[in-house]
Enzyme design. Structure first.
Site, PDB file in Angstrom:
ATOM      1  N   GLN A 153       1.894   7.140  -6.623  1.00 54.82           N
ATOM      2  CA  GLN A 153       0.560   7.635  -6.950  1.00 54.82           C
ATOM      3  C   GLN A 153       0.373   7.832  -8.452  1.00 54.82           C
ATOM      4  O   GLN A 153       1.258   8.288  -9.153  1.00 54.82           O
ATOM      5  CB  GLN A 153       0.288   8.973  -6.242  1.00 54.82           C
ATOM      6  N   LYS A 154      -0.839   7.471  -8.909  1.00 49.68           N
ATOM      7  CA  LYS A 154      -1.318   7.734 -10.260  1.00 49.68           C
ATOM      8  C   LYS A 154      -0.483   7.081 -11.343  1.00 49.68           C
ATOM      9  O   LYS A 154      -0.261   7.632 -12.428  1.00 49.68           O
ATOM     10  CB  LYS A 154      -1.441   9.242 -10.519  1.00 49.68           C
TER      11      LYS A 154
ATOM     12  N   GLY B 297      -1.250   3.697 -11.944  1.00 48.21           N
ATOM     13  CA  GLY B 297      -2.006   2.475 -12.166  1.00 48.21           C
ATOM     14  C   GLY B 297      -1.784   1.457 -11.065  1.00 48.21           C
ATOM     15  O   GLY B 297      -2.209   0.307 -11.183  1.00 48.21           O
TER      16      GLY B 297
ATOM     17  N   LYS C  62     -10.801  -3.595   2.122  1.00 48.57           N
ATOM     18  CA  LYS C  62      -9.696  -3.483   1.164  1.00 48.57           C
ATOM     19  C   LYS C  62      -8.472  -4.228   1.690  1.00 48.57           C
ATOM     20  O   LYS C  62      -7.381  -3.667   1.813  1.00 48.57           O
ATOM     21  CB  LYS C  62      -9.344  -2.000   0.940  1.00 48.57           C
TER      22      LYS C  62
ATOM     23  N   TRP D  37      -1.066  -0.067   4.727  1.00 47.94           N
ATOM     24  CA  TRP D  37       0.017   0.926   4.646  1.00 47.94           C
ATOM     25  C   TRP D  37       0.858   0.883   5.923  1.00 47.94           C
ATOM     26  O   TRP D  37       0.931   1.848   6.683  1.00 47.94           O
ATOM     27  CB  TRP D  37      -0.548   2.326   4.459  1.00 47.94           C
TER      28      TRP D  37
ATOM     29  N   HIS E   5       1.486   5.431   0.910  1.00 47.53           N
ATOM     30  CA  HIS E   5       2.365   5.537  -0.258  1.00 47.53           C
ATOM     31  C   HIS E   5       3.824   5.714   0.161  1.00 47.53           C
ATOM     32  O   HIS E   5       4.503   6.669  -0.252  1.00 47.53           O
ATOM     33  CB  HIS E   5       1.925   6.681  -1.173  1.00 47.53           C
TER      34      HIS E   5
ATOM     35  N   HIS F  62      -6.831  14.511  -9.646  1.00 45.79           N
ATOM     36  CA  HIS F  62      -7.194  13.808  -8.416  1.00 45.79           C
ATOM     37  C   HIS F  62      -7.267  14.790  -7.242  1.00 45.79           C
ATOM     38  O   HIS F  62      -8.212  14.766  -6.452  1.00 45.79           O
ATOM     39  CB  HIS F  62      -6.151  12.724  -8.146  1.00 45.79           C
TER      40      HIS F  62
ATOM     41  N   GLN G  33      -4.461  -2.923 -23.151  1.00 44.32           N
ATOM     42  CA  GLN G  33      -3.863  -1.614 -23.399  1.00 44.32           C
ATOM     43  C   GLN G  33      -4.888  -0.660 -24.003  1.00 44.32           C
ATOM     44  O   GLN G  33      -5.450  -0.919 -25.054  1.00 44.32           O
ATOM     45  CB  GLN G  33      -2.690  -1.746 -24.368  1.00 44.32           C
TER      46      GLN G  33
END
Length: 452
Positions: free
Chosen positions: A145-146, A148, A173, A195, A200, A245, A366
């Site tokens: 998670q988080k 990117g 998706k 999933w 995750h 988040h 970037q």
């Protein structure tokens, strides 16, 4: 698959990893000096040892005492990752673990297998290796998670230059990422398969699940080579991004936290909040929950949790647990086919393309100024110290990952006679140019859904 919970496998942390076999002590009594009897005894002992080793490597984990998981614990190099220089850590016991983790055969052990190394990183480069989409190679994306990963996952299915591009459906998706000549998945990820191993899923969950799920999905058993990939992010920025988040109402309630054949119990992972979410939580409350998995998330998700008793923290003291988890995470990261760092996107893109001999049709741009980076700068000194302490393992893991990433980059760069032109034109494939503008950082903090 049933799991034998009665195996007596333990980890000795103060020195090296030690392997304790299940109950049963062999006692060899000294026999009379008769050559015939001695010969028979030696022969029987040889057969017994050969049988133990043979069964330990080739029979099912539930049956054999010397399981693949147990064998890996004999290696003292896991803890050595905490102390050795990187070049030594990458070549412990003559095995370079800085390269491809190719899980070439069916894995009968539940979830804590570091499979046979297969092709090392150097083997891949020296032999002009190519990821074989027409064969049985599968890329497995471990999405932390988080980091990117949501954006990177989209671009795996939408912007790779492939013979048979993934077929993405509108308003869904999900994309079909099939091999060029048959309808089998070459990519195991959120946007290709969903999933399947849990929301995750971490290293512990994926290594026990992917093969089974692909067999189900494709209706047949196949010997596949698995290539694990992942992304890491500067730990404090990642933690603050997760905080923001969650504060907006996101949760990951669908995560299974599966280990050694069962989910973590409510007693092992007490909820940090009451109700459906933790909306508008303040930072001090967020950091104050001891069972908040945001702390050291990257280390936990890359480690073999079976080595530390899964989510049962009473199995060893906190210091030992941290040391083992960090050592395991470093080893698993170094053994991955590929990992990238959010803060080094262009370098990460180049390493991915050169490792797999695949090309993105877009450049990774970037942009280091993100909302979370600004939030880190605005932290009170005491808050920053607390968050750094909470994420101490991730900070050390990230430093290890950064060193290893730069080492791999320099190795590839030195081998690339056309490096300057290649590096300057990453993502510039003329017939697909402009399909997508890939801004990794701008997407890291976006989205309110619970599955980012």
């Amino acid at each position: 698959m049933p799991v034998d919970m009665h195996k007596n496998v333990s980890v000795q942390v103060d020195s090296d990893f030690a392997l304790l076999l299940p109950s049963g002590v062999y006692e060899i009594k000294k026999m009379e000096p008769r050559s015939k009897i001695r010969t028979i005894i030696v022969f029987c002992l040889f057969l017994a040892i050969a049988g133990i080793i043979g069964f330990g490597y080739f029979c099912q984990d539930q049956v054999c005492a010397l399981s693949k998981r147990a064998v890996i614990l004999q290696s003292s190099d896991m803890l050595a990752y905490n102390e050795l220089p990187l070049h030594q850590a990458n070549s412990i016991n003559g095995n370079n673990v800085g390269g491809i983790t190719a899980m070439a055969s069916k894995s009968s052990a539940p979830q804590n297998i570091i499979a046979n190394a297969g092709l090392s990183y150097e083997d891949v480069l020296n032999d002009d290796f190519q990821f074989d989409m027409d064969g049985h190679d599968v890329m497995v994306f471990l999405h932390i998670q988080k980091t990117g990963g949501t954006s990177f996952g989209r671009h795996l299915v939408r912007d790779l230059d492939l013979k048979r591009p993934c077929e993405c459906q509108r308003q869904r998706k999900r994309c079909y990422c099939f091999r060029p000549h048959r309808n089998e998945n070459w990519l195991f990820s959120r946007y290709s398969t969903g999933w399947k191993c849990g929301l995750h899923a971490d290293w512990t969950e994926l290594t026990s699940c992917v093969d089974v799920e692909l067999d189900k999905n494709e209706g047949e058993t196949a010997k596949r080579r698995y290539f694990y990939i992942s992304l890491l992010r500067q730990p404090i920025a990642r933690y603050m991004s997760e905080y923001r988040h969650v504060r907006r109402g996101a949760t990951w309630k669908g995560s299974r936290h599966w280990c050694l054949g069962r989910q973590a119990t409510a007693a092992e992972l007490p909820a940090c909040y009451k109700g459906k979410d933790w909306l508008d939580v303040d930072l001090d409350q967020f950091a104050g929950c001891e069972s908040n998995l945001a702390a050291n998330r990257q280390t936990r998700m890359l480690a073999d949790l079976a080595l530390v008793g899964c989510y049962n923290k009473s199995s060893m003291n906190a210091h030992e647990r941290d040391r083992v988890m960090l050592a395991s995470a470093k080893r698993n990261l170094a053994a991955m086919a590929y990992f990238g760092l959010t803060e080094y996107q262009k370098m990460s893109q180049y390493i991915f393309e050169e490792t797999f001999n695949l090309r993105f049709a877009i450049p990774f741009e970037q942009h280091n100024t993100t909302i979370s980076a600004t939030a880190v700068q605005n932290l009170r000194p005491d808050q920053k110290r607390r968050i750094e302490k909470l994420n101490g393992l991730d900070i050390e893991l990230y430093a290890f990952a950064k060193t290893l990433l730069f080492q791999r980059f320099e190795h590839l760069k030195a081998k690339d006679t056309n490096f300057e032109q290649r590096y300057a034109n990453l993502g510039n494939i003329y017939f697909k140019q402009g399909v997508t503008e890939f801004n990794w950082d701008s997407n890291v903090d976006d989205g309110l859904s619970s599955d980012h």
